[in-house]
Design an enzyme around this catalytic site. Structure first.
Site, mmCIF file in Angstrom:
data_model
loop_
_atom_site.group_PDB
_atom_site.id
_atom_site.type_symbol
_atom_site.label_atom_id
_atom_site.label_comp_id
_atom_site.label_asym_id
_atom_site.label_seq_id
_atom_site.Cartn_x
_atom_site.Cartn_y
_atom_site.Cartn_z
ATOM 1 N N ARG A 1 -5.202 -4.669 6.709
ATOM 2 C CA ARG A 1 -6.217 -3.667 7.064
ATOM 3 C C ARG A 1 -7.594 -4.313 7.212
ATOM 4 O O ARG A 1 -8.400 -3.895 8.043
ATOM 5 C CB ARG A 1 -6.246 -2.526 6.045
ATOM 6 C CG ARG A 1 -6.349 -2.933 4.601
ATOM 7 C CD ARG A 1 -6.189 -1.707 3.725
ATOM 8 N NE ARG A 1 -5.733 -2.054 2.388
ATOM 9 C CZ ARG A 1 -6.254 -1.561 1.273
ATOM 10 N NH1 ARG A 1 -7.244 -0.702 1.342
ATOM 11 N NH2 ARG A 1 -5.778 -1.904 0.099
ATOM 12 N N TYR B 1 4.212 -8.732 9.072
ATOM 13 C CA TYR B 1 3.982 -7.288 9.201
ATOM 14 C C TYR B 1 3.995 -6.895 10.668
ATOM 15 O O TYR B 1 3.647 -7.689 11.545
ATOM 16 C CB TYR B 1 2.610 -6.905 8.640
ATOM 17 C CG TYR B 1 2.393 -7.197 7.177
ATOM 18 C CD1 TYR B 1 2.596 -6.206 6.212
ATOM 19 C CD2 TYR B 1 1.964 -8.451 6.751
ATOM 20 C CE1 TYR B 1 2.373 -6.463 4.868
ATOM 21 C CE2 TYR B 1 1.751 -8.722 5.410
ATOM 22 C CZ TYR B 1 1.953 -7.723 4.465
ATOM 23 O OH TYR B 1 1.735 -7.989 3.135
ATOM 24 N N ASP C 1 0.828 -1.217 0.000
ATOM 25 C CA ASP C 1 0.000 0.000 0.000
ATOM 26 C C ASP C 1 0.857 1.260 0.000
ATOM 27 O O ASP C 1 1.898 1.306 0.677
ATOM 28 C CB ASP C 1 -0.904 0.026 1.228
ATOM 29 C CG ASP C 1 -2.043 -0.978 1.131
ATOM 30 O OD1 ASP C 1 -2.275 -1.503 0.035
ATOM 31 O OD2 ASP C 1 -2.693 -1.229 2.162
#
Length: 310
Positions: free
Chosen positions: A177, A66, A38
């Protein structure tokens, strides 16, 4: 120049921006990334150079790790901090213990629906293109795997918007997300991803990543070779099949690898597994395992997906 450079992508650049920059700076004609990160996120972005561009889709087969932060009590249109606010419920009544219980339930194999702001294609169109055109479509969910999920720190409990920093290791195709948003939905208060750093893609780690400024310096000093990772190292997450030198000519020409040509395998291989074919530590290609059944026997052969002639 053939190989892969691990770039530390800064926030604010698209993955395509980074590819264009590396291509212009290095002068390499063929250049590509291994999977979009992103624009607002930072972290590991492997960039393939030359022949290694054929490996891009296989590099993404590896798991990804992540470090992310989610903020509870609010939902956004993009499921991150860049979208419009859809709902503000507040999460002052949510405790860390309640959060941990829900958080742990997301480990393992789960179903996830990609966000409309993603690059997933539906009917030949990317979802973010449809979103920009004001179109809403049914996005099919898909199965992903959360291998590890661990809270690192948290703040602001008993306030409307508590924040939680966590690490997640997940399979290809996972949207962090969306994970944050789904956790918020499960708690009944909403949540969005307020920070994202990709720390690992397959065998590519943050420790070996370099900034674009460092890359420019290395190229100016003719030292780029110091950070170019050989192609064979880019796919170490795939089982290794070492061949006899007698099979080299056939394999380099795109031929099928039969059991007689196999010298050694690194692990047990199952039908439909992708493997890396090599000889004397030189990557010759990515093949797929196929099982052939006969009346009295079974054998495993390997058919080419991508070949790199010796």
């Amino acid at each position: 120049m053939d190989g892969i450079i691990t770039i530390l992508k800064p926030p604010g650049m698209t993955s395509h921006d980074v590819v264009s920059y590396v291509k212009r700076l290095s002068g390499v004609k063929k250049c590509g990334h291994t999977g979009t990160l992103d624009p607002g996120a930072a972290g590991v972005l492997p960039i393939c150079l030359g022949k290694a561009t054929k490996l891009a889709s296989f590099v993404t087969e590896g798991n990804k790790t992540y470090r992310a932060e989610l903020t509870l009590g609010m939902a956004t249109s993009s499921q991150d901090s860049f979208g419009d606010i859809l709902e503000q419920v507040g999460a002052s009544s949510v405790t860390l213990e309640q959060f941990q219980e829900v958080f742990r339930s997301f480990r393992g194999e789960i179903r996830q629906t990609p966000p409309m702001s993603s690059a997933i294609k539906v009917g030949g169109k990317k979802l973010y293109e449809l979103e920009r055109a004001g179109k809403v479509v049914d996005v099919p969910s898909r199965q992903i795997t959360i291998f590890d999920l661990k809270v690192i720190n948290s703040w602001d409990w008993s306030t409307p918007y508590p924040r939680v920093l966590f690490d997640v290791t997940c399979s290809k195709g996972t949207y962090v997300r969306t994970l944050c948003s789904d956790i918020g939905k499960a708690l009944g208060c909403g949540a969005y991803m307020s920070f994202l750093l990709r720390t690992c893609v397959g065998s590519f780690t943050l420790e070996r990543a370099i900034t674009l400024e460092k890359l420019a310096e290395l190229i100016t000093n003719h030292q780029i070779g110091q950070v170019v990772i050989p192609m064979v190292q880019a796919v170490t997450h795939l089982p290794m099949v070492e061949i006899h030198s007698s099979a080299l000519k056939s394999i380099s020409s795109g031929g099928i690898l039969y059991p007689s040509g196999v010298r050694e395998v690194s692990t047990k291989i199952f039908p439909e597994d992708l493997v890396r074919i090599q000889c004397n530590n030189q990557l010759l290609g990515i093949f797929i395992a196929k099982q052939e059944n006969y009346e009295e026997s079974v054998r495993m052969i390997f058919k080419p997906k991508v070949v790199f002639p010796a």
